[in-house]
Design a protein around this motif. Structure first.
Motif, PDB file in Angstrom:
ATOM      1  N   GLN A 185     -12.061 -10.350 -52.848  1.00 28.64           N
ATOM      2  CA  GLN A 185     -12.229  -9.550 -51.640  1.00 28.64           C
ATOM      3  C   GLN A 185     -10.910  -9.130 -51.004  1.00 28.64           C
ATOM      4  O   GLN A 185     -10.907  -8.378 -50.023  1.00 28.64           O
ATOM      5  CB  GLN A 185     -13.045 -10.336 -50.612  1.00 28.64           C
ATOM      6  N   TYR A 186      -9.787  -9.593 -51.561  1.00 27.68           N
ATOM      7  CA  TYR A 186      -8.474  -9.312 -50.960  1.00 27.68           C
ATOM      8  C   TYR A 186      -8.203  -7.814 -50.858  1.00 27.68           C
ATOM      9  O   TYR A 186      -8.484  -7.046 -51.792  1.00 27.68           O
ATOM     10  CB  TYR A 186      -7.378  -9.972 -51.791  1.00 27.68           C
ATOM     11  N   GLU A 187      -7.663  -7.417 -49.734  1.00 28.80           N
ATOM     12  CA  GLU A 187      -7.215  -6.046 -49.531  1.00 28.80           C
ATOM     13  C   GLU A 187      -5.745  -6.072 -49.140  1.00 28.80           C
ATOM     14  O   GLU A 187      -5.361  -6.755 -48.189  1.00 28.80           O
ATOM     15  CB  GLU A 187      -8.041  -5.356 -48.442  1.00 28.80           C
ATOM     16  N   LYS A 188      -4.956  -5.320 -49.855  1.00 25.54           N
ATOM     17  CA  LYS A 188      -3.518  -5.280 -49.582  1.00 25.54           C
ATOM     18  C   LYS A 188      -3.268  -4.670 -48.209  1.00 25.54           C
ATOM     19  O   LYS A 188      -3.809  -3.606 -47.885  1.00 25.54           O
ATOM     20  CB  LYS A 188      -2.821  -4.465 -50.661  1.00 25.54           C
ATOM     21  N   PRO A 189      -2.461  -5.343 -47.368  1.00 27.70           N
ATOM     22  CA  PRO A 189      -2.180  -4.782 -46.044  1.00 27.70           C
ATOM     23  C   PRO A 189      -1.376  -3.491 -46.156  1.00 27.70           C
ATOM     24  O   PRO A 189      -0.586  -3.319 -47.092  1.00 27.70           O
ATOM     25  CB  PRO A 189      -1.379  -5.887 -45.352  1.00 27.70           C
ATOM     26  N   PRO A 190      -1.560  -2.566 -45.236  1.00 21.11           N
ATOM     27  CA  PRO A 190      -0.855  -1.276 -45.310  1.00 21.11           C
ATOM     28  C   PRO A 190       0.660  -1.449 -45.278  1.00 21.11           C
ATOM     29  O   PRO A 190       1.188  -2.317 -44.590  1.00 21.11           O
ATOM     30  CB  PRO A 190      -1.343  -0.538 -44.049  1.00 21.11           C
ATOM     31  N   ILE A 191       1.354  -0.618 -46.041  1.00 16.18           N
ATOM     32  CA  ILE A 191       2.813  -0.591 -46.033  1.00 16.18           C
ATOM     33  C   ILE A 191       3.255   0.837 -46.313  1.00 16.18           C
ATOM     34  O   ILE A 191       2.641   1.540 -47.135  1.00 16.18           O
ATOM     35  CB  ILE A 191       3.413  -1.571 -47.067  1.00 16.18           C
ATOM     36  N   ASP A 192       4.283   1.278 -45.641  1.00 19.91           N
ATOM     37  CA  ASP A 192       4.811   2.618 -45.847  1.00 19.91           C
ATOM     38  C   ASP A 192       5.278   2.765 -47.297  1.00 19.91           C
ATOM     39  O   ASP A 192       6.066   1.942 -47.777  1.00 19.91           O
ATOM     40  CB  ASP A 192       5.981   2.863 -44.897  1.00 19.91           C
ATOM     41  N   PRO A 193       4.798   3.804 -48.027  1.00 27.17           N
ATOM     42  CA  PRO A 193       5.190   3.956 -49.438  1.00 27.17           C
ATOM     43  C   PRO A 193       6.701   4.050 -49.634  1.00 27.17           C
ATOM     44  O   PRO A 193       7.231   3.545 -50.627  1.00 27.17           O
ATOM     45  CB  PRO A 193       4.493   5.259 -49.849  1.00 27.17           C
ATOM     46  N   GLY A 194       7.399   4.676 -48.694  1.00 28.69           N
ATOM     47  CA  GLY A 194       8.850   4.781 -48.812  1.00 28.69           C
ATOM     48  C   GLY A 194       9.523   3.433 -48.710  1.00 28.69           C
ATOM     49  O   GLY A 194      10.487   3.142 -49.434  1.00 28.69           O
ATOM     50  N   ILE A 195       9.015   2.576 -47.822  1.00 27.95           N
ATOM     51  CA  ILE A 195       9.576   1.231 -47.684  1.00 27.95           C
ATOM     52  C   ILE A 195       9.291   0.413 -48.928  1.00 27.95           C
ATOM     53  O   ILE A 195      10.172  -0.307 -49.433  1.00 27.95           O
ATOM     54  CB  ILE A 195       9.001   0.549 -46.424  1.00 27.95           C
ATOM     55  N   GLU A 196       8.079   0.504 -49.444  1.00 31.91           N
ATOM     56  CA  GLU A 196       7.751  -0.248 -50.660  1.00 31.91           C
ATOM     57  C   GLU A 196       8.630   0.199 -51.826  1.00 31.91           C
ATOM     58  O   GLU A 196       9.103  -0.626 -52.618  1.00 31.91           O
ATOM     59  CB  GLU A 196       6.275  -0.065 -51.004  1.00 31.91           C
ATOM     60  N   GLU A 197       8.876   1.488 -51.924  1.00 33.75           N
ATOM     61  CA  GLU A 197       9.737   1.998 -52.990  1.00 33.75           C
ATOM     62  C   GLU A 197      11.167   1.489 -52.811  1.00 33.75           C
ATOM     63  O   GLU A 197      11.820   1.082 -53.778  1.00 33.75           O
ATOM     64  CB  GLU A 197       9.729   3.524 -52.981  1.00 33.75           C
ATOM     65  N   ALA A 198      11.655   1.488 -51.559  1.00 34.65           N
ATOM     66  CA  ALA A 198      13.015   1.015 -51.301  1.00 34.65           C
ATOM     67  C   ALA A 198      13.158  -0.465 -51.638  1.00 34.65           C
ATOM     68  O   ALA A 198      14.193  -0.897 -52.162  1.00 34.65           O
ATOM     69  CB  ALA A 198      13.378   1.270 -49.839  1.00 34.65           C
ATOM     70  N   LEU A 199      12.126  -1.259 -51.354  1.00 33.61           N
ATOM     71  CA  LEU A 199      12.161  -2.677 -51.706  1.00 33.61           C
ATOM     72  C   LEU A 199      12.237  -2.857 -53.216  1.00 33.61           C
ATOM     73  O   LEU A 199      13.000  -3.694 -53.725  1.00 33.61           O
ATOM     74  CB  LEU A 199      10.922  -3.380 -51.154  1.00 33.61           C
ATOM     75  N   GLY A 200      11.425  -2.085 -53.957  1.00 38.64           N
ATOM     76  CA  GLY A 200      11.453  -2.165 -55.412  1.00 38.64           C
ATOM     77  C   GLY A 200      12.795  -1.762 -55.985  1.00 38.64           C
ATOM     78  O   GLY A 200      13.305  -2.389 -56.926  1.00 38.64           O
ATOM     79  N   GLU A 201      13.406  -0.727 -55.405  1.00 41.22           N
ATOM     80  CA  GLU A 201      14.712  -0.271 -55.880  1.00 41.22           C
ATOM     81  C   GLU A 201      15.787  -1.321 -55.612  1.00 41.22           C
ATOM     82  O   GLU A 201      16.660  -1.550 -56.456  1.00 41.22           O
ATOM     83  CB  GLU A 201      15.074   1.044 -55.197  1.00 41.22           C
ATOM     84  N   TYR A 202      15.734  -1.955 -54.431  1.00 38.60           N
ATOM     85  CA  TYR A 202      16.716  -2.993 -54.124  1.00 38.60           C
ATOM     86  C   TYR A 202      16.591  -4.147 -55.118  1.00 38.60           C
ATOM     87  O   TYR A 202      17.600  -4.623 -55.666  1.00 38.60           O
ATOM     88  CB  TYR A 202      16.519  -3.509 -52.695  1.00 38.60           C
ATOM     89  N   ALA A 203      15.356  -4.590 -55.360  1.00 41.92           N
ATOM     90  CA  ALA A 203      15.143  -5.711 -56.281  1.00 41.92           C
ATOM     91  C   ALA A 203      15.629  -5.355 -57.683  1.00 41.92           C
ATOM     92  O   ALA A 203      16.284  -6.172 -58.360  1.00 41.92           O
ATOM     93  CB  ALA A 203      13.675  -6.108 -56.300  1.00 41.92           C
ATOM     94  N   ALA A 204      15.332  -4.152 -58.131  1.00 39.92           N
ATOM     95  CA  ALA A 204      15.746  -3.736 -59.471  1.00 39.92           C
ATOM     96  C   ALA A 204      17.270  -3.669 -59.579  1.00 39.92           C
ATOM     97  O   ALA A 204      17.861  -4.111 -60.582  1.00 39.92           O
ATOM     98  CB  ALA A 204      15.129  -2.385 -59.804  1.00 39.92           C
ATOM     99  N   ARG A 205      17.939  -3.119 -58.564  1.00 34.37           N
ATOM    100  CA  ARG A 205      19.398  -3.032 -58.584  1.00 34.37           C
ATOM    101  C   ARG A 205      20.032  -4.414 -58.601  1.00 34.37           C
ATOM    102  O   ARG A 205      20.966  -4.672 -59.374  1.00 34.37           O
ATOM    103  CB  ARG A 205      19.877  -2.243 -57.369  1.00 34.37           C
ATOM    104  N   ARG A 206      19.515  -5.304 -57.767  1.00 40.17           N
ATOM    105  CA  ARG A 206      20.099  -6.648 -57.708  1.00 40.17           C
ATOM    106  C   ARG A 206      19.867  -7.413 -59.013  1.00 40.17           C
ATOM    107  O   ARG A 206      20.725  -8.196 -59.445  1.00 40.17           O
ATOM    108  CB  ARG A 206      19.501  -7.426 -56.525  1.00 40.17           C
ATOM    109  N   LYS A 207      18.735  -7.175 -59.664  1.00 42.09           N
ATOM    110  CA  LYS A 207      18.497  -7.832 -60.952  1.00 42.09           C
ATOM    111  C   LYS A 207      19.534  -7.383 -61.980  1.00 42.09           C
ATOM    112  O   LYS A 207      20.035  -8.197 -62.772  1.00 42.09           O
ATOM    113  CB  LYS A 207      17.077  -7.520 -61.454  1.00 42.09           C
TER     114      LYS A 207
END
Length: 477
Positions: free
Chosen positions: A447-469
């Motif tokens: 029944q879990y529903e992902k809480p809303p998040i701004d797509p631009g912020i989610e993309e920026a988080l993914g980019e930061y994680a990928a760069r740091r890796k």
């Protein structure tokens, strides 16, 4: 609840200050020793031991705030820390996870994400504890980035940081700022990042933990300073002696944080228990643990610091032992007015395992305890009605309007425990608590529903994680 007199609390604090003056605390990280020496502490050149003037420690401790707020991505989940406020955080840190389907095993990232989804779904849990278990299928050098990415996208509650060193702490600060749509300066305006800083009892702080304290204090974020003191092993066999050592270790690290940034938020953490004196194994959820938790709450309040304790058990499975040890731990936390109850749900096997079923069972216990925290309203008319309740002598209260009016709000109805009679329980498959909890966590996950998040912020988080890796992989290759 108070089990120490005011004079006894003062004696423990003064004895802790004696320890810091006469015996000192060892800081293994070089920068911290230089900082404390400049502030007036005496630093040993050979043994890294730092001796603190008691007046200096008193003055620095007084700078720390008694209360502060802790931001979440969803402002509705912001937390008030200190005073008479109490909140529950989920289990964190184990190497293993377990459930009835696959048993005990090294955790994987996909399972960790499932656990975080359950934490988001359980309203009784107010904070995610910093990773329910390690994602052993990911590289150890960079898996903290995957944890932060999951915390900041699958949850909109506050989540604790992984503080194993400067790199992991800085990455958390940077990614949290991105998630909140701000920068490091904006992050410093109100605490958001919190993590557990464990001392190496007796009387030592290692390099990774020191680096975390320095970064958190500089950024005006929260260090929850928690010695791991087990009476008879890492601390004196007497409870009073353990409380003295615990307080000395907390105060030494509080002093460091306040020298770095006066007014930096900190917490007094207690994880004091005892060991089995025959085997040396940790004993958790014991009467000694209860007494030291309640006493530690008194000491923290006397020092003007927010207080943290924990739900604990040394049981290996979701059985009666795990329930009664956790219940003793949790009641101790509630009676002590613990501000942060860490590992409040999901902990097993002395912290080696995070259990999916235990998460549900603990959540039920927490709900029952919250029900019992409600104040009892007393007035003369109510007392008369409760005594009479429209029932003739020899009758019962079940059918009276007085009882029926209060049933929906006054009585807790469990999520796991069966209200069926024995025959219908047998017809339903004779399921015990763990089996029913297994079904419930699977239902919540579906029944879990992902809480809303701004797509631009989610993309920026993914980019930061990928760069740091990429940067971490390059540095370690």
């Amino acid at each position: 609840m108070e089990i120490l007199t005011a004079e006894q609390v003062d004696t423990i604090i003064e004895s802790a200050l004696d320890v810091l003056e006469q015996l000192g605390m060892r800081f293994l990280e070089d920068e911290s020793r230089k900082i404390l020496k400049r502030a007036g502490a005496t630093v040993g050149d050979d043994d890294f031991m730092i001796h603190f003037d008691r007046g200096m420690v008193r003055e620095l401790t007084a700078l720390a705030p008694a209360q502060f707020s802790l931001r979440a991505r969803n402002p509705a989940h912001n937390l008030q820390v200190g005073g008479n406020k109490l909140f529950f955080a989920s289990v964190s840190g184990p190497a293993f996870c377990s459930d009835l389907d696959q048993g005990r095993r090294p955790g994987k990232y996909a399972e960790l994400c499932d656990y975080l989804k359950l934490v988001q779904s359980l309203n009784i849990l107010h904070q995610e504890g910093g990773g329910a278990f390690e994602a052993m299928d990911l590289p150890s050098e960079s898996r903290h980035l995957d944890l932060y990415l999951a915390q900041l996208t699958l949850l909109d509650k506050n989540a604790q940081a992984n503080l194993l060193g400067r790199v992991r702490t800085v990455d958390c600060l940077e990614m949290t700022a991105i998630a909140l749509g701000t920068d490091r300066a904006g992050l410093a305006e109100s605490p958001t990042v919190m993590g557990i800083v464990n001392t190496n009892s007796p009387r030592q702080l290692d390099i990774p933990m020191t680096e975390a304290v320095l970064e958190l204090a500089s950024a005006a974020q929260v260090a929850c300073i928690t010695p791991f003191t087990l009476s008879g092993s890492m601390s004196p066999a007497t409870l009073a002696g353990t409380l003295v050592q615990q307080t000395a270790e907390v105060l030494a690290v509080v002093a460091l944080a306040q020298v770095v940034n006066p007014g930096a938020p900190v917490m007094y953490g207690s994880f004091s228990s005892n060991v089995d004196m025959q085997s040396g194994a940790p004993a958790l959820g014991t009467p000694e643990y209860v007494r030291m938790t309640i006493a530690s709450g008194q000491i923290a309040r006397a020092l003007g610091l927010p207080f943290r304790s924990s739900n604990t058990t040394s049981s290996n499975c979701v059985d009666a032992q795990s329930a009664y040890e956790s219940e003793m731990s949790l009641w101790a936390c509630v009676l002590a007015h613990t501000n942060l109850v860490n590992h409040a749900a999901g902990w097993l096997e002395s912290g080696l395992t995070a259990s999916f079923e235990k998460l549900i069972v603990d959540a039920e216990m927490l709900q029952m305890m919250v029900e019992n925290l409600r104040p009892i309203e007393v007035n003369e008319d109510q007392l008369a009605m409760d005594a009479i309740a429209e029932v003739a002598p020899g009758g019962h209260h079940f059918g009276t309007s007085h009882t029926l009016q209060r049933y929906e709000t006054a009585f807790y109805r469990p999520m796991v425990s069966s209200r069926q009679n024995f025959e219908s329980w047998q017809e339903a498959g004779s399921k015990d608590t763990a089996i029913r909890a297994n079904k419930i966590w699977k239902t919540l996950l579906a029944q879990y529903e992902k809480p809303p998040i701004d797509p631009g912020i989610e993309e920026a988080l993914g980019e930061y994680a990928a760069r740091r890796k990429r940067e971490i992989a390059g540095a370690t290759s």
